[in-house]
Design an enzyme around this catalytic site. Structure first.
Site, short mmCIF file in Angstrom:
data_model
loop_
_atom_site.label_atom_id
_atom_site.label_comp_id
_atom_site.label_asym_id
_atom_site.label_seq_id
_atom_site.Cartn_x
_atom_site.Cartn_y
_atom_site.Cartn_z
N ASN A 11 81.41 50.78 27.12
CA ASN A 11 81.91 50.57 25.75
C ASN A 11 80.84 49.69 24.87
O ASN A 11 80.56 48.50 25.11
CB ASN A 11 83.13 49.61 25.81
CG ASN A 11 83.47 49.39 24.46
OD1 ASN A 11 83.20 49.56 23.61
ND2 ASN A 11 84.66 48.41 24.57
N TRP A 12 80.07 50.50 24.15
CA TRP A 12 78.73 49.87 23.25
C TRP A 12 79.27 48.91 22.25
O TRP A 12 78.60 48.27 21.69
CB TRP A 12 77.98 50.90 22.92
CG TRP A 12 77.02 51.42 23.82
CD1 TRP A 12 77.02 51.18 25.16
CD2 TRP A 12 75.82 52.17 23.59
NE1 TRP A 12 75.91 51.77 25.91
CE2 TRP A 12 75.00 52.66 24.84
CE3 TRP A 12 75.60 52.88 22.65
CZ2 TRP A 12 73.93 53.08 25.14
CZ3 TRP A 12 74.23 53.71 22.60
CH2 TRP A 12 73.67 53.78 23.92
N LYS A 13 80.62 49.06 22.00
CA LYS A 13 81.24 48.32 20.90
C LYS A 13 80.34 48.50 19.67
O LYS A 13 79.84 49.63 19.42
CB LYS A 13 81.24 46.58 21.18
CG LYS A 13 82.07 46.49 22.78
CD LYS A 13 82.26 44.91 22.89
CE LYS A 13 82.89 44.92 24.13
NZ LYS A 13 83.58 43.84 24.80
N HIS A 100 92.23 47.97 22.48
CA HIS A 100 91.14 46.95 23.05
C HIS A 100 91.50 45.78 22.27
O HIS A 100 91.99 45.72 21.27
CB HIS A 100 89.80 47.34 22.66
CG HIS A 100 88.85 46.65 23.28
ND1 HIS A 100 88.59 45.31 23.12
CD2 HIS A 100 88.01 46.98 24.52
CE1 HIS A 100 87.57 44.86 23.85
NE2 HIS A 100 87.28 45.78 24.62
N GLU A 102 90.08 43.36 21.27
CA GLU A 102 89.20 43.06 19.93
C GLU A 102 89.77 43.77 19.00
O GLU A 102 89.73 43.36 17.70
CB GLU A 102 87.57 43.52 20.18
CG GLU A 102 86.97 42.47 21.19
CD GLU A 102 85.77 43.25 21.80
OE1 GLU A 102 85.46 44.09 21.49
OE2 GLU A 102 85.11 42.51 22.76
N GLU A 169 92.06 44.47 30.98
CA GLU A 169 90.95 43.61 30.64
C GLU A 169 91.24 42.26 30.48
O GLU A 169 91.76 41.93 29.13
CB GLU A 169 90.14 44.19 29.42
CG GLU A 169 89.46 45.34 29.60
CD GLU A 169 88.19 45.70 28.65
OE1 GLU A 169 87.16 45.81 29.15
OE2 GLU A 169 88.55 45.70 27.64
N GLY A 175 83.07 39.19 27.57
CA GLY A 175 81.88 38.61 27.02
C GLY A 175 81.70 37.15 27.31
O GLY A 175 80.84 36.43 26.91
N SER A 206 83.23 41.29 31.87
CA SER A 206 81.89 40.55 32.14
C SER A 206 81.48 41.25 33.48
O SER A 206 80.86 40.59 34.32
CB SER A 206 82.05 39.12 32.30
OG SER A 206 82.34 38.51 31.00
#
Ligand code: 13P
Length: 245
Positions: A11-13, A100, A102, A169, A175, A206
């Site tokens: 997942n490159w975000k 997700h 985020e 997650e 992170g 992580s």
């Protein structure tokens, strides 16, 4: 763990430009030669701006491409700035990450997530459905309750199991460099698998080449959803190699 089928999802975000695609050469070469490749599924989820060029680049490899989110409406509509699953599919996406943390943090509700999952499946794309508790919830020992509710609402009236991967997650591990203790992770994944039978369950948060030797010992995990470390091809390859070592 050596011969288990595992997913490695990058997942490159909100990272990466066209020149980041060069770094994929290393992964393509590695995967072509990797002896255990038949056990490995690699999926790259770049930002939407790179979906088409990345799909082209990976066309001849066995690496799939996915998107990081989508609009809940399956077809076209007057929604400025939004992209629906059909549009994602048209540029090569095979998967969509949905739910997700985020995005949940930005106001995405369980109900909206449920609609997104439904329209993604309807568009014949697969779903990477993210769930996980916050640190506060963990401290209050609410993890199971939170996961229960995210699963129940997110997967409401959805029967399709083979096209959904669940990614556990924990928000506090994303992170931060922190990962759950193996026993806790084992138990949580076991709990999820008992709640929703026959789903694949991945771990994210992580994951790195430094902790994968430890994480791979959690035998009920079906793969990893990798953020930061996935942007660096060498680190991403190391994670795969170490998993099968
Ligand atoms: P990190 O691997 O950077 O912690 O991110 C995890 C994640 O959010 C993947 O979806």
């Amino acid at each position: 763990m050596t011969n288990k089928y595992m997913y490695f999802i990058a997942n490159w975000k909100m990272f990466g430009g066209l020149n980041s695609l060069n770094s994929l050469n290393r992964v393509i070469n590695f995967f072509n030669k990797f002896k255990k490749s038949k056990f490995v599924k690699i999926i790259y989820c770049p930002p939407n701006t790179l979906l088409e060029s990345m799909s082209r680049k990976l066309k001849k490899s066995r690496i799939d491409v996915g998107a990081q989110n989508c609009h809940e409406q399956e077809n076209y509509g007057a929604f400025t700035g939004s992209i629906n699953p059909i549009m994602l599919k048209s540029v090569g996406a095979k998967y969509v990450i949905i739910g997700h943390s985020e995005n949940r943090k930005m106001g995405e509700t369980d109900k909206l997530i449920n609609l997104k999952i439904k329209s993604t499946l309807k568009s014949k794309l697969k779903v990477i459905f993210c769930i996980g508790e916050t640190l506060k919830q963990k401290r209050k020992r609410m993890t199971k309750k939170i996961l229960d509710s995210q699963i129940k609402l997110g997967l409401k009236k959805i029967k399709n199991k083979k096209d959904i991967l669940i990614a556990y997650e924990p928000v506090w591990s994303i992170g931060t460099g922190l990962v759950p203790k193996n026993n806790d992770l084992l138990e949580t994944v076991k709990y999820i698998k008992k709640k929703v039978k026959n789903y694949k369950v991945l771990y994210g948060g992580s994951v790195s080449s430094n902790n994968v030797n430890q994480l791979k010992l959690v035998h009920n995990i079906d793969g990893f959803l990798i953020g930061g470390a996935s942007q660096n091809s060498k680190k991403f390859i190391d994670i795969i190699k170490k998993t099968y070592n």
